[in-house]
Design a protein around this motif. Sequence first.
Motif, PDB file in Angstrom:
ATOM      1  N   LEU A  63       3.421  -0.976  -0.590  1.00 21.20           N
ATOM      2  CA  LEU A  63       4.188  -0.659   0.606  1.00 21.20           C
ATOM      3  C   LEU A  63       3.929  -1.770   1.600  1.00 21.20           C
ATOM      4  O   LEU A  63       2.778  -1.996   1.995  1.00 21.20           O
ATOM      5  CB  LEU A  63       3.751   0.699   1.169  1.00 21.20           C
ATOM      6  N   ASP A  64       4.986  -2.491   1.998  1.00 19.37           N
ATOM      7  CA  ASP A  64       4.790  -3.683   2.832  1.00 19.37           C
ATOM      8  C   ASP A  64       4.087  -3.401   4.151  1.00 19.37           C
ATOM      9  O   ASP A  64       3.333  -4.231   4.644  1.00 19.37           O
ATOM     10  CB  ASP A  64       6.113  -4.437   3.057  1.00 19.37           C
ATOM     11  N   SER A  65       4.274  -2.214   4.716  1.00 22.11           N
ATOM     12  CA  SER A  65       3.650  -1.888   5.991  1.00 22.11           C
ATOM     13  C   SER A  65       2.197  -1.440   5.858  1.00 22.11           C
ATOM     14  O   SER A  65       1.477  -1.338   6.852  1.00 22.11           O
ATOM     15  CB  SER A  65       4.445  -0.793   6.694  1.00 22.11           C
ATOM     16  N   ALA A  66       1.751  -1.164   4.632  1.00 28.25           N
ATOM     17  CA  ALA A  66       0.380  -0.693   4.400  1.00 28.25           C
ATOM     18  C   ALA A  66      -0.079  -1.140   3.019  1.00 28.25           C
ATOM     19  O   ALA A  66      -0.283  -0.318   2.118  1.00 28.25           O
ATOM     20  CB  ALA A  66       0.316   0.823   4.540  1.00 28.25           C
ATOM     21  N   SER A 132      13.143   1.726  -1.081  1.00 30.70           N
ATOM     22  CA  SER A 132      12.878   0.892  -2.252  1.00 30.70           C
ATOM     23  C   SER A 132      13.320  -0.531  -1.987  1.00 30.70           C
ATOM     24  O   SER A 132      14.261  -0.769  -1.226  1.00 30.70           O
ATOM     25  CB  SER A 132      13.658   1.433  -3.458  1.00 30.70           C
ATOM     26  N   GLU A 133      12.665  -1.458  -2.659  1.00 29.33           N
ATOM     27  CA  GLU A 133      13.116  -2.849  -2.608  1.00 29.33           C
ATOM     28  C   GLU A 133      14.480  -3.001  -3.272  1.00 29.33           C
ATOM     29  O   GLU A 133      15.185  -3.971  -3.037  1.00 29.33           O
ATOM     30  CB  GLU A 133      12.103  -3.767  -3.278  1.00 29.33           C
ATOM     31  N   ILE A 157       8.960  -0.834   3.039  1.00 30.68           N
ATOM     32  CA  ILE A 157       9.648  -1.081   1.775  1.00 30.68           C
ATOM     33  C   ILE A 157       8.626  -1.093   0.644  1.00 30.68           C
ATOM     34  O   ILE A 157       7.607  -1.779   0.724  1.00 30.68           O
ATOM     35  CB  ILE A 157      10.377  -2.452   1.805  1.00 30.68           C
ATOM     36  N   VAL A 158       8.940  -0.337  -0.423  1.00 36.21           N
ATOM     37  CA  VAL A 158       8.093  -0.314  -1.620  1.00 36.21           C
ATOM     38  C   VAL A 158       8.562  -1.395  -2.574  1.00 36.21           C
ATOM     39  O   VAL A 158       9.749  -1.522  -2.864  1.00 36.21           O
ATOM     40  CB  VAL A 158       8.157   1.059  -2.318  1.00 36.21           C
TER      41      VAL A 158
END
Length: 167
Positions: A63-66, A132-133, A157-158
């Motif tokens: 997960l881009d944010s975490a 999702s990406e 975004i995953v």
Amino acid sequence: MKIRKEINEDSEKIFALNASAFPSEVEARLVDRLRETATPFVSLLAEEDGEIKGHILFTPVTLDSAPELSMLGLAPMAVAPQFQNSGIGSRLVEAGLEECRKLDTQAVIVLGHPDYYPRFGFVPSVNYGIKSEYDVPDEVFLVRELIPGSLSHKPGIVSYHPAFARI
């Protein structure tokens, strides 16, 4: 029927199962690539009398944010066509989620049927602001928190393992 972890000798049978359960060998080849490159790698089989009837795979997603979150993606899951709709998939999902818990996985993501996965606690990931990406409808991109609250206030975004980009 027993659910067990994959061992080295199972790879050819897993390939054949995935090739029979999907329209092409794409998913079977993906499993082989992930086996070689993904860690952690949770691969379980449903087996009866030496026959592999189903397979489920979980591999890392981010997960881009975490990026520190421990997340796995469920993909693919296959049940031999002649054994579909007999509860094998459900047993694989339940056992797979338990294995993910043992790895201290905080959440599991799946791109799957919106009428099937909610029975296992999956909800649309958009509920958490997670996408999702890949360009997929919100209702088929689902998430299950294994540690409650782990996704709170972490929209983003995953991304899947790079092997998925090759399919």
